[in-house]
Design a protein around this motif. Structure first.
Motif, short mmCIF file in Angstrom:
data_model
loop_
_atom_site.label_atom_id
_atom_site.label_comp_id
_atom_site.label_asym_id
_atom_site.label_seq_id
_atom_site.Cartn_x
_atom_site.Cartn_y
_atom_site.Cartn_z
N VAL A 149 0.63 -1.15 -0.11
CA VAL A 149 -0.15 -0.01 0.07
C VAL A 149 0.82 1.26 -0.13
O VAL A 149 0.65 2.04 -0.68
CB VAL A 149 -0.99 0.02 1.21
CG1 VAL A 149 -1.57 1.38 1.04
CG2 VAL A 149 -1.92 -1.01 0.86
N PRO A 150 1.77 1.37 0.80
CA PRO A 150 2.37 2.65 0.90
C PRO A 150 3.24 2.91 -0.47
O PRO A 150 3.65 4.05 -0.97
CB PRO A 150 3.79 2.61 2.03
CG PRO A 150 3.06 1.52 2.81
CD PRO A 150 2.29 0.58 2.11
N GLN A 151 3.74 1.63 -1.10
CA GLN A 151 4.38 1.82 -2.46
C GLN A 151 3.54 2.55 -3.36
O GLN A 151 3.84 3.21 -4.23
CB GLN A 151 5.25 0.43 -2.72
CG GLN A 151 6.14 0.02 -1.74
CD GLN A 151 6.82 -1.32 -2.40
OE1 GLN A 151 7.54 -1.33 -3.49
NE2 GLN A 151 6.34 -2.36 -1.95
N ILE A 152 2.45 1.73 -3.46
CA ILE A 152 1.38 2.40 -4.37
C ILE A 152 1.04 3.61 -4.42
O ILE A 152 0.92 4.46 -5.41
CB ILE A 152 0.10 1.39 -4.48
CG1 ILE A 152 0.24 -0.17 -4.76
CG2 ILE A 152 -1.06 1.83 -5.29
CD1 ILE A 152 0.70 -0.26 -6.13
N ILE A 153 1.03 4.11 -3.02
CA ILE A 153 0.33 5.46 -2.65
C ILE A 153 1.73 6.42 -3.42
O ILE A 153 1.29 7.48 -3.76
CB ILE A 153 0.24 5.82 -1.45
CG1 ILE A 153 -1.17 4.97 -1.00
CG2 ILE A 153 -0.07 7.33 -1.16
CD1 ILE A 153 -1.59 5.12 0.37
N THR A 154 2.93 5.96 -2.91
CA THR A 154 4.14 6.89 -3.33
C THR A 154 4.16 6.93 -4.85
O THR A 154 4.40 8.08 -5.37
CB THR A 154 5.39 6.28 -2.61
OG1 THR A 154 5.18 6.37 -1.24
CG2 THR A 154 6.43 7.07 -3.00
#
Length: 212
Positions: A149-154
């Motif tokens: 999730v953090p990777q997708i958002i970034t």
């Protein structure tokens, strides 16, 4: 944590995507040409905000949900097509009314900042292909050993930011080009008619397109 080594390739790919033709670019080019660079900038900001929401949706699994339920894709696609068609019909009506008026009054009525932001926002948000593309594209640059999730958002925020900057540049370019040629070709008189026709064509294309 993202791998820094993939960022140059990701940025280059995002740049190529940003300059590819589509409904967003049509909207920006038309309003920048007809109402000036600030109109294009405001529409670009609306597109940016919608892109951030789509990124969040993809991070939370909306893209996968849509892939598993094709009727949901069809519903969003038809809503998007209806919205584009509604824009097109209203602009053609405005063009037809202005055409009957005196030459001095034939000019596209400037929209408020809120209306421009809303147009850009809805134009982006009502495109289901954007969500599906985000869900397929962004994961190609993620690291399986790290939280997804953090990777997708970034990555999504980076993509939206690059597209925003490119759209700002397009707003300036189309505004300058229009200011040079508008006097010769009298584009302002037919701004609503041209834009309305383009939106109806895009609506038909979206409604008739097939998902693979």
């Amino acid at each position: 944590m993202l791998e820094l080594s993939i960022l140059p390739l990701f940025a280059m790919t995002c740049l190529l995507l940003a300059i590819s033709p589509g409904p967003d670019l049509v909207l920006i080019s038309a309003y920048s040409s007809g109402q000036g660079v600030l109109a294009g900038v405001k529409i670009s900001l609306g597109i940016f905000i919608a892109g951030l929401l789509q990124t969040l949706g993809v991070a939370l699994g909306l893209g996968q949900l849509m892939q598993q339920f094709p009727p949901l894709i069809m519903l969003v696609k038809l809503l998007g097509a209806l919205y584009l068609a509604w824009l097109g019909v209203n602009m053609l009506k405005t063009w037809w009314i202005n055409k009957k008026q005196s030459q001095a009054s034939v000019k596209a009525t400037p929209l408020s900042s809120r209306n421009l932001l809303t147009k850009g926002f809805l134009n982006k948000l009502m495109n289901p292909k954007a969500i599906l593309f985000f869900s397929v594209f962004l994961v190609q640059f993620t690291n399986d050993t790290q939280p997804m999730v953090p990777q997708i958002i970034t990555l999504g925020v980076l993509l939206c930011t690059i597209v925003l900057l490119v759209n700002f540049a397009f707003s300036i370019i189309f505004s300058k080009v229009a200011s040079i040629f508008a006097g010769k070709f009298k584009l302002a008189q037919h701004f609503d008619g041209i834009l309305g026709t383009l939106f109806i064509v895009l609506a038909a294309r979206l409604a008739l397109s097939k998902e693979h």
